[in-house]
Design an enzyme around this catalytic site. Structure first.
Site, PDB file in Angstrom:
ATOM      1  CB  SER A  77      14.776  44.659 -17.878  1.00 20.61           C
ATOM      2  OG  SER A  77      15.391  45.920 -17.950  1.00 20.61           O
ATOM      3  NE  ARG A  78      12.634  41.950 -14.508  1.00 19.47           N
ATOM      4  CZ  ARG A  78      13.081  43.139 -14.074  1.00 19.47           C
ATOM      5  NH1 ARG A  78      12.268  44.178 -14.017  1.00 19.47           N
ATOM      6  NH2 ARG A  78      14.324  43.289 -13.722  1.00 19.47           N
ATOM      7  N   GLY A  79       9.528  40.416 -19.093  1.00 21.02           N
ATOM      8  CA  GLY A  79       8.076  40.399 -19.234  1.00 21.02           C
ATOM      9  C   GLY A  79       7.548  40.808 -20.591  1.00 21.02           C
ATOM     10  CB  ILE A  80       4.444  42.647 -21.462  1.00 21.98           C
ATOM     11  CG1 ILE A  80       3.468  41.678 -20.788  1.00 21.98           C
ATOM     12  CG2 ILE A  80       3.805  43.245 -22.721  1.00 21.98           C
ATOM     13  CD1 ILE A  80       2.275  42.354 -20.145  1.00 21.98           C
ATOM     14  N   GLY A  81       7.319  43.778 -22.091  1.00 25.79           N
ATOM     15  CA  GLY A  81       8.172  44.653 -22.881  1.00 25.79           C
ATOM     16  C   GLY A  81       9.242  43.887 -23.632  1.00 25.79           C
TER      17      GLY A  81
ATOM     18  CE1 TYR B 290      -1.332  49.732 -12.204  1.00 25.36           C
ATOM     19  CE2 TYR B 290      -3.420  48.560 -12.363  1.00 25.36           C
ATOM     20  CZ  TYR B 290      -2.140  48.782 -12.810  1.00 25.36           C
ATOM     21  OH  TYR B 290      -1.650  48.058 -13.873  1.00 25.36           O
TER      22      TYR B 290
ATOM     23  CE  LYS C 153      13.676  52.442 -11.592  1.00 29.00           C
ATOM     24  NZ  LYS C 153      13.164  52.808 -10.265  1.00 29.00           N
TER      25      LYS C 153
ATOM     26  CE  LYS D 224      -1.511  50.352 -16.877  1.00 32.27           C
ATOM     27  NZ  LYS D 224      -0.123  50.122 -17.377  1.00 32.27           N
TER      28      LYS D 224
ATOM     29  CG  ASP E 107      13.712  56.879 -13.163  1.00 32.36           C
ATOM     30  OD1 ASP E 107      12.585  56.764 -13.696  1.00 32.36           O
ATOM     31  OD2 ASP E 107      13.884  56.825 -11.931  1.00 32.36           O
TER      32      ASP E 107
END
Length: 285
Positions: A23-27, A172, A46, A176, A78
């Protein structure tokens, strides 16, 4: 990306990408770069309505993808939910006739130390980052097998198991590295089917909401690179022959240099920021 650095024959034209998040950013930057070739982009995410702090929904992203020259299929769902994952694969195949590429972009970040990390947040990171990557990729494999040049690309780091990174934010780090291990496992398992699976990670922080809210606010944003540097590197990876280019933990800047790009000044979030003043990303020594 300069036209001389990579082939200009639009290698992703007509290709279909199924992406988690976006929806935003890198993607979204990766989606828009592919859309410029005329790619089809299905987004499983989502964000159906605007977030009070974050820009973009799957619908605004779809509008941008279409404006950039691609076809878009926003799928509300999701990646943690198995029915959503199955539905996303079936809808994408039904709409575009197949799937050529899976991009595991959806990710949750929490850099809390082990004693401060809430159990629910630990579970969320495992569910989205690791399980989501595995389940979405696995669900798409039967369709990817029919693609002429199938790729799986996960936005995760190389497995740097030094104490510095293992102990920095253990929860985290597990999540990752789990994304990376799942991807490398799929690369080995499905190499015979010609499906490439690689990971991609930047040397510097990227100016996204994750950096702003989880790493260091506006100060960190100013010493980061734009999402377009990640998008151009992803584009270069996805244009590679799948049978020959798989099982790698790739670094954004290395990929671009191999494609002939050595001047990264145009990617600075604040124009004119020298490379040596940009903030190095985590997991890389």
């Amino acid at each position: 990306m300069t036209e001389t650095a990579l082939t200009t024959d639009r290698p992703l034209a007509g290709k279909t990408i199924l992406m988690s998040g976006g929806s935003r950013g890198i993607g979204l930057a990766i989606a828009l770069r592919a859309a410029a070739d005329g790619a089809n982009i299905a987004l499983l995410a989502k964000t159906d309505t605007p977030h009070p702090k974050l820009e973009g929904t799957i619908h605004t992203a779809a509008e941008q993808i279409r404006a950039a020259g691609g076809r878009a299929l926003p799928i509300l769902g999701d990646v943690r939910d198995d029915e959503s994952v199955t539905e996303a694969v079936l809808k994408t195949q039904g709409e575009f006739g197949g799937i050529d590429i899976v991009v595991n972009n959806a990710s949750v970040i929490d850099l809390s130390g082990s004693l401060d990390l809430a159990a629910k947040k630990y579970d969320l990171m495992q569910d989205v980052n690791v399980r989501g990557t595995f389940m979405l990729s696995r669900a798409a494999v039967p369709v990817l097998k029919d693609a002429p040049n199938p790729h799986i690309l996960s936005l995760s780091p190389p497995l740097n198991i030094t104490p510095r990174w293992l102990g920095a934010h253990t929860g985290y780090t597990l999540a990752k590295y789990g994304m990376t291990m799942a991807t490398l496992g799929l690369a080995a398992e499905f190499a015979k089917d010609g499906i490439a699976a690689n990971t991609l990670w930047p040397r510097t922080t990227i100016a996204t909401a994750a950096v702003q809210f989880a790493l260091g606010g506006d100060r960190m944003m100013k010493v980061s690179r734009t999402p377009e540097v990640y998008a151009d590197a992803a584009y270069a990876v996805l244009a590679q022959p799948a049978r020959e280019y798989t099982g790698q933990t790739l670094i954004v800047e290395d990929v671009l240099e191999a494609a002939g790009i050595t001047d990264f000044s145009g990617y600075a979030a604040v124009p004119g920021t020298p490379d040596d003043q940009l903030f190095p990303d985590i997991f890389l020594d």
